[in-house]
Enzyme design. Structure first.
Site, PDB file in Angstrom:
ATOM      1  N   ARG A  89     -32.464 -30.266 -43.670  1.00 35.57           N
ATOM      2  CA  ARG A  89     -31.272 -31.118 -43.937  1.00 35.57           C
ATOM      3  C   ARG A  89     -31.660 -32.557 -44.624  1.00 35.57           C
ATOM      4  O   ARG A  89     -32.952 -32.828 -44.337  1.00 35.57           O
ATOM      5  CB  ARG A  89     -30.622 -31.722 -42.415  1.00 35.57           C
ATOM      6  CG  ARG A  89     -29.865 -30.590 -41.717  1.00 35.57           C
ATOM      7  CD  ARG A  89     -29.509 -30.982 -40.271  1.00 35.57           C
ATOM      8  NE  ARG A  89     -28.643 -30.166 -39.477  1.00 35.57           N
ATOM      9  CZ  ARG A  89     -28.868 -29.100 -38.801  1.00 35.57           C
ATOM     10  NH1 ARG A  89     -30.293 -28.863 -39.019  1.00 35.57           N
ATOM     11  NH2 ARG A  89     -28.043 -28.327 -38.193  1.00 35.57           N
ATOM     12  N   HIS A  92     -30.775 -36.307 -40.752  1.00 34.96           N
ATOM     13  CA  HIS A  92     -30.790 -35.644 -39.441  1.00 34.96           C
ATOM     14  C   HIS A  92     -31.761 -34.229 -39.473  1.00 34.96           C
ATOM     15  O   HIS A  92     -31.330 -33.369 -38.784  1.00 34.96           O
ATOM     16  CB  HIS A  92     -29.259 -35.278 -38.954  1.00 34.96           C
ATOM     17  CG  HIS A  92     -28.380 -36.610 -38.740  1.00 34.96           C
ATOM     18  ND1 HIS A  92     -28.574 -37.558 -37.783  1.00 34.96           N
ATOM     19  CD2 HIS A  92     -27.559 -36.884 -39.735  1.00 34.96           C
ATOM     20  CE1 HIS A  92     -27.422 -38.246 -37.986  1.00 34.96           C
ATOM     21  NE2 HIS A  92     -27.092 -37.998 -39.392  1.00 34.96           N
ATOM     22  N   ARG A 129     -26.055 -31.485 -30.646  1.00 38.98           N
ATOM     23  CA  ARG A 129     -27.399 -31.651 -31.310  1.00 38.98           C
ATOM     24  C   ARG A 129     -27.849 -33.186 -31.414  1.00 38.98           C
ATOM     25  O   ARG A 129     -26.830 -33.866 -32.143  1.00 38.98           O
ATOM     26  CB  ARG A 129     -27.524 -31.096 -32.656  1.00 38.98           C
ATOM     27  CG  ARG A 129     -28.861 -31.110 -33.472  1.00 38.98           C
ATOM     28  CD  ARG A 129     -28.753 -30.263 -34.644  1.00 38.98           C
ATOM     29  NE  ARG A 129     -30.158 -30.067 -35.540  1.00 38.98           N
ATOM     30  CZ  ARG A 129     -30.414 -31.146 -36.322  1.00 38.98           C
ATOM     31  NH1 ARG A 129     -29.998 -32.150 -36.713  1.00 38.98           N
ATOM     32  NH2 ARG A 129     -31.740 -31.166 -36.717  1.00 38.98           N
ATOM     33  N   ASN A 165     -22.741 -40.572 -34.119  1.00 41.68           N
ATOM     34  CA  ASN A 165     -24.148 -41.104 -33.781  1.00 41.68           C
ATOM     35  C   ASN A 165     -24.215 -41.833 -32.484  1.00 41.68           C
ATOM     36  O   ASN A 165     -23.291 -42.099 -31.650  1.00 41.68           O
ATOM     37  CB  ASN A 165     -24.461 -42.318 -34.982  1.00 41.68           C
ATOM     38  CG  ASN A 165     -24.726 -41.592 -36.330  1.00 41.68           C
ATOM     39  OD1 ASN A 165     -25.226 -40.568 -36.494  1.00 41.68           O
ATOM     40  ND2 ASN A 165     -24.270 -42.327 -37.216  1.00 41.68           N
ATOM     41  N   PHE A 178     -23.085 -42.986 -49.817  1.00 43.93           N
ATOM     42  CA  PHE A 178     -23.709 -42.402 -48.966  1.00 43.93           C
ATOM     43  C   PHE A 178     -25.251 -42.166 -49.628  1.00 43.93           C
ATOM     44  O   PHE A 178     -26.438 -42.209 -49.215  1.00 43.93           O
ATOM     45  CB  PHE A 178     -23.309 -40.931 -48.370  1.00 43.93           C
ATOM     46  CG  PHE A 178     -23.078 -40.739 -47.087  1.00 43.93           C
ATOM     47  CD1 PHE A 178     -23.761 -40.932 -45.961  1.00 43.93           C
ATOM     48  CD2 PHE A 178     -21.564 -40.654 -46.618  1.00 43.93           C
ATOM     49  CE1 PHE A 178     -23.488 -40.978 -44.756  1.00 43.93           C
ATOM     50  CE2 PHE A 178     -21.223 -40.548 -45.387  1.00 43.93           C
ATOM     51  CZ  PHE A 178     -22.220 -40.708 -44.566  1.00 43.93           C
ATOM     52  N   ARG A 375     -16.823 -37.728 -46.152  1.00 43.35           N
ATOM     53  CA  ARG A 375     -17.639 -36.621 -45.326  1.00 43.35           C
ATOM     54  C   ARG A 375     -16.923 -35.338 -44.968  1.00 43.35           C
ATOM     55  O   ARG A 375     -17.652 -34.304 -44.863  1.00 43.35           O
ATOM     56  CB  ARG A 375     -17.739 -37.418 -43.797  1.00 43.35           C
ATOM     57  CG  ARG A 375     -18.624 -38.666 -43.832  1.00 43.35           C
ATOM     58  CD  ARG A 375     -18.687 -39.264 -42.439  1.00 43.35           C
ATOM     59  NE  ARG A 375     -19.662 -38.501 -41.466  1.00 43.35           N
ATOM     60  CZ  ARG A 375     -19.717 -38.681 -40.149  1.00 43.35           C
ATOM     61  NH1 ARG A 375     -19.295 -39.303 -39.493  1.00 43.35           N
ATOM     62  NH2 ARG A 375     -20.950 -37.943 -39.625  1.00 43.35           N
ATOM     63  N   TYR A 379     -19.809 -32.653 -45.889  1.00 44.57           N
ATOM     64  CA  TYR A 379     -20.430 -31.758 -44.984  1.00 44.57           C
ATOM     65  C   TYR A 379     -20.144 -30.230 -45.303  1.00 44.57           C
ATOM     66  O   TYR A 379     -21.256 -29.441 -45.212  1.00 44.57           O
ATOM     67  CB  TYR A 379     -19.842 -32.029 -43.530  1.00 44.57           C
ATOM     68  CG  TYR A 379     -20.437 -33.496 -42.762  1.00 44.57           C
ATOM     69  CD1 TYR A 379     -21.292 -33.348 -41.723  1.00 44.57           C
ATOM     70  CD2 TYR A 379     -20.480 -34.286 -43.672  1.00 44.57           C
ATOM     71  CE1 TYR A 379     -21.910 -34.271 -41.283  1.00 44.57           C
ATOM     72  CE2 TYR A 379     -20.931 -35.823 -42.947  1.00 44.57           C
ATOM     73  CZ  TYR A 379     -21.854 -35.507 -41.749  1.00 44.57           C
ATOM     74  OH  TYR A 379     -22.370 -36.531 -41.326  1.00 44.57           O
ATOM     75  N   ARG A 386     -27.318 -25.249 -47.619  1.00 43.56           N
ATOM     76  CA  ARG A 386     -28.319 -24.893 -46.436  1.00 43.56           C
ATOM     77  C   ARG A 386     -28.217 -23.488 -46.004  1.00 43.56           C
ATOM     78  O   ARG A 386     -29.163 -22.979 -45.977  1.00 43.56           O
ATOM     79  CB  ARG A 386     -28.126 -25.906 -45.134  1.00 43.56           C
ATOM     80  CG  ARG A 386     -28.727 -27.339 -45.298  1.00 43.56           C
ATOM     81  CD  ARG A 386     -28.448 -28.056 -44.028  1.00 43.56           C
ATOM     82  NE  ARG A 386     -29.435 -27.415 -43.149  1.00 43.56           N
ATOM     83  CZ  ARG A 386     -29.064 -26.817 -41.964  1.00 43.56           C
ATOM     84  NH1 ARG A 386     -27.886 -26.895 -41.607  1.00 43.56           N
ATOM     85  NH2 ARG A 386     -30.013 -26.384 -41.129  1.00 43.56           N
TER      86      ARG A 386
END
EC number: 1.11.1.6
Length: 741
Positions: A89, A92, A129, A165, A178, A375, A379, A386
């Site tokens: 990532r 995070h 997580r 968060n 960002f 976001r 995301y 990923r």
């Protein structure tokens, strides 16, 4: 011969130099200097850009509207950022997770139709997580950093993700920033240093250049960014979402998780040392608590604002750099989340779990929060990078409800879909869209008006009021910790422009804070408050307000220091009492082998095996230290510098310390400071969190303990001191600064 050899060496050196020059020229052709005055920001396709801070929206001077998909500049910037790391990532990267359940105590049907928030008979599985933000997977757990708090609810209507968060606000207002905020916080590009920390020039340069970050960096310098445990962190959804009820009425909402164990943190020296002594401290703490059956629990709450009141505040409720003060918008606690199962395999579960802010269920919607809007794009894009296009088919990400659509193929496809058609509409009327009555998601018909522009509404341009509100709301100890945090961070900034500017910014928040920091880091001493103070405070911002309703030491780790000849009665008594109260006692001795009590024959059948020796573990790993008596044991410990250091370090870190019998003289030797008091007879003395009893009797060690302030019996007084997490009065009196640790 020698001259020939020298000639050969010279020729080789010449060839090497020539080769290096060739390579240097090759590299020079693709090298650009960002400091060259000729440069202006451009897109990847070369178009010069006038604004890379604000996503294109439909807005007015008074109201921020929805972000537009047509903004290629913003999408390109976010898209490139999302794909910077493979497979780790980008942010995070270092995290730990656990399974659990969510239960609802009170229906919120007055504000939402979402089944998970209205059906009190449900028990919804979750995966959570926790993570740091800046560090790589190989970094340490206890660095000063914001902590991720992401929850995946496997609801009957589909997956709902709260990607939050442990701090309720963020550094930036618009998601187009960002890449910049993370680039500035990550290791600096020329040297790839420092790892997993914000104490460097680029981070603080960004903070100054973006006044909107002021509120967040005050939180970042607070104790919130060095938490004692994942289990002792609050969680916040950060962004503003919406709720819609069965009547079609819409409310704005923020989500909260508050831990039952209270909100607690390390002191800075403790966090620094643990980063080296046990980089996995937080993940180990979470794992061990769940394995032992001490399941962490959080209350789940919502803050809601009816759509009709959206503009009733002096801040914009869609601004992610602002919180909603509880005095204005109370938190309504309606449910509970418990974590009760560790992953079976880290990679396939904790590492492959993927969250998206865009994962919502009927009854929950989006607002025009510009950070959230971006976001939602980012995301999804990140997970594609990923994990591939079929990432939602991985077991950890797969919904528990039925899934059917006409998405097909792609790498690593798992689902086998039978049938003649893979499109809609089709001649068989196969897999048609759901109606609203069948539970289909229906967007709220929000009316939107404005101009297409890159702008911030008026309320989005105020950045200092809540930064001051947060600082004013801190306890004096927390303010001291913040000053020290700024002093540490800015001391690592060698560019004087950076640290001088931050001192100036702090003078807009609180002159006293700015002056203290400037004196420590070499900034120019501010002489006046650069912005009029409002001096307001708010509840729910100081960690001191989140102590458990009933004092508890559940899951607290207590070290018991002994050597041969220890007092067996006190040792067994304290172990039994701690265990009965849910704490975890550990025996620490000069050796990790059998240690024999007073009167026991060395090498005989008696004795206890130490969990660790004095050099194998340090006091930083534990919440408290207890020293039982036994003349021979204390004589041995007194001659051991590390044993003395154990007590002094625990004292310096504001931890509860207990001692009985001869152990009192040992503790006194370590921390005999002005104002400290110790037991000298049959009395029990509590002094700045150090609880001593020189003549403790067997009946003193009972398992039934009533933890309370001012308790007269040893165990009740000592266990209550542990339950307070830290003794901040010790710090206020300056005693911790008088010992070397």
């Amino acid at each position: 011969m020698a001259s020939a050899m020298l000639g050969t060496v010279a020729e080789k050196a010449k060839d090497l130099t020539s080769a290096q020059s060739t390579k240097a020229a090759q590299l020079a052709a693709v090298t650009k200097d960002v400091h060259d005055d000729k440069w202006r920001l451009t897109s990847d396709f070369g178009v010069k850009q006038t604004n890379t801070d604000d996503w294109l929206t439909v807005s007015t001077e008074d109201q921020t509207g929805p972000s537009l998909l047509e903004d290629h500049f913003a999408r390109e910037k976010i898209h490139r950022f999302d794909h910077e790391r493979i497979p780790e990532r980008v942010v995070h990267a270092r995290g730990s997770g656990a399974f659990g359940k969510f239960t609802l105590f009170e229906s919120a049907s007055d504000v939402t139709s979402a089944g998970i928030l209205t059906d009190t008979s449900r028990e919804t599985p979750v995966f959570v997580r926790f993570s740091t933000v800046l560090g790589s997977r190989g970094s340490a757990d206890t660095v000063r950093d914001v902590r991720g708090f992401a929850v995946k609810f496997y609801t009957e209507e589909g997956n709902w993700d709260i990607v939050g968060n442990n701090i309720p606000v963020f550094f930036i207002q618009d998601s187009m920033k960002f890449p910049d905020v993370i680039h500035a916080g990550k290791p600096e590009p020329d040297c790839e240093m420092p790892q997993a920390q914000s104490a460097h020039n680029n981070f603080w340069d960004f903070q100054y250049m973006h006044p909107e970050a002021t509120h967040m960096f005050m939180w970042a310098m607070s104790d919130r960014t060095i938490p004692r445990s994942f289990r002792m962190m609050q969680g916040f959804g950060v962004n503003t979402y919406t709720l819609v009820n069965d009547k079609g009425e819409r409310s704005f909402v923020k989500f909260h998780f508050t831990p039952s164990l209270g909100v607690h943190s390390f002191v800075w020296d403790e966090a620094l040392k643990i980063a080296g002594q046990d980089p996995d401290f937080h993940r180990k703490d979470l794992w061990q608590a769940i394995e032992s059956g001490s399941y962490p629990v959080w209350k789940f709450g919502v803050q809601t604002i009816p759509e009709s009141r959206e503009h009733d505040f002096d801040f914009d409720i869609l601004d992610a750099t602002k919180l909603w003060p509880e005095e204005l918008v109370p938190i309504r606690y309606i449910g509970q989340m418990e974590l009760n199962k560790n992953p079976d395999e880290f990679f396939t579960q904790t590492e492959q779990v993927a969250f998206c802010t865009s994962h919502i269920v009927p009854g929950i919607g989006f607002s025009n929060d510009p950070l959230l809007q971006g976001r939602n794009f980012s995301y999804q894009d990140t997970q594609l990078s990923r994990l591939g296009i079929n990432w939602e088919e991985l077991p950890i990400n797969k919904p528990v409800c039925p899934v059917m659509n006409f998405n097909r193929d792609g790498a690593m496809r798992h689902t086998i879909t039978k049938g003649k058609v893979n499109y809609w509409p089709n001649r068989f009327h196969a897999a048609p869209p759901a109606t609203a009555q069948e539970g289909g998601y229906v967007e709220f018909p929000e009316k939107t008006a404005g101009i297409k522009a890159r702008l911030k509404s008026k309320k989005f341009r105020e950045h200092k009021n809540q930064a001051e509100l947060f600082y004013n709301s801190m306890s004096e100890n927390e303010k001291t910790h913040m000053m020290n945090a700024f002093a540490f961070e800015l001391d690592h900034c060698e560019d004087e422009v950076v640290y001088k500017r931050i001192c100036e910014r702090l003078a807009e928040i609180d002159l006293g804070l700015a002056q203290s920091v400037a004196e420590m880091v070499g900034g120019e001493m501010p002489t006046e408050q650069l912005r009029p103070k409002h001096n307001k405070k708010a509840k729910g911002l100081s960690q001191t307000e989140f102590m458990p309703e009933t004092p508890t030491i559940a899951t607290r780790m207590v070290a018991i220091l002994i050597a041969d000849g220890y007092d067996k009665v006190a040792y067994n008594g304290i172990k039994a009492a701690l265990t009965a109260a849910g704490a975890l006692p550990f025996t620490i001795s000069p050796r990790r082998n059998k240690i024999y009590a007073e009167g026991e024959e060395k090498g005989g059948s008696g004795g206890v095996v130490a969990d660790h020796h004095l050099e194998g573990q340090r006091s930083t790993m534990y919440d408290s230290v207890f020293v039982p008596g036994g003349a021979k044991s204390i004589e041995t410990l007194r001659k051991n510098g590390r044993a003395v250091h154990w007590v002094r370090e625990a004292f310096g870190h504001l931890k509860a310390i207990g001692a009985t019998g001869e152990g009192v003289t040992f503790v006194k030797q370590a921390v005999d400071l002005p104002g400290m008091e110790f037991s000298t007879a049959g009395d029990v003395v509590e002094s700045y969190g150090v609880v001593t009893a020189s003549q403790a009797q067997p009946e003193s060690f009972k398992e039934a303990v009533q933890m309370a302030k001012g308790a007269k019996d040893f165990l009740s007084a000592y266990l209550f001191s542990i339950s307070q997490h830290k003794n901040y009065a010790r710090e206020t009196a300056g005693l911790n600064a008088m010992v070397a640790y």
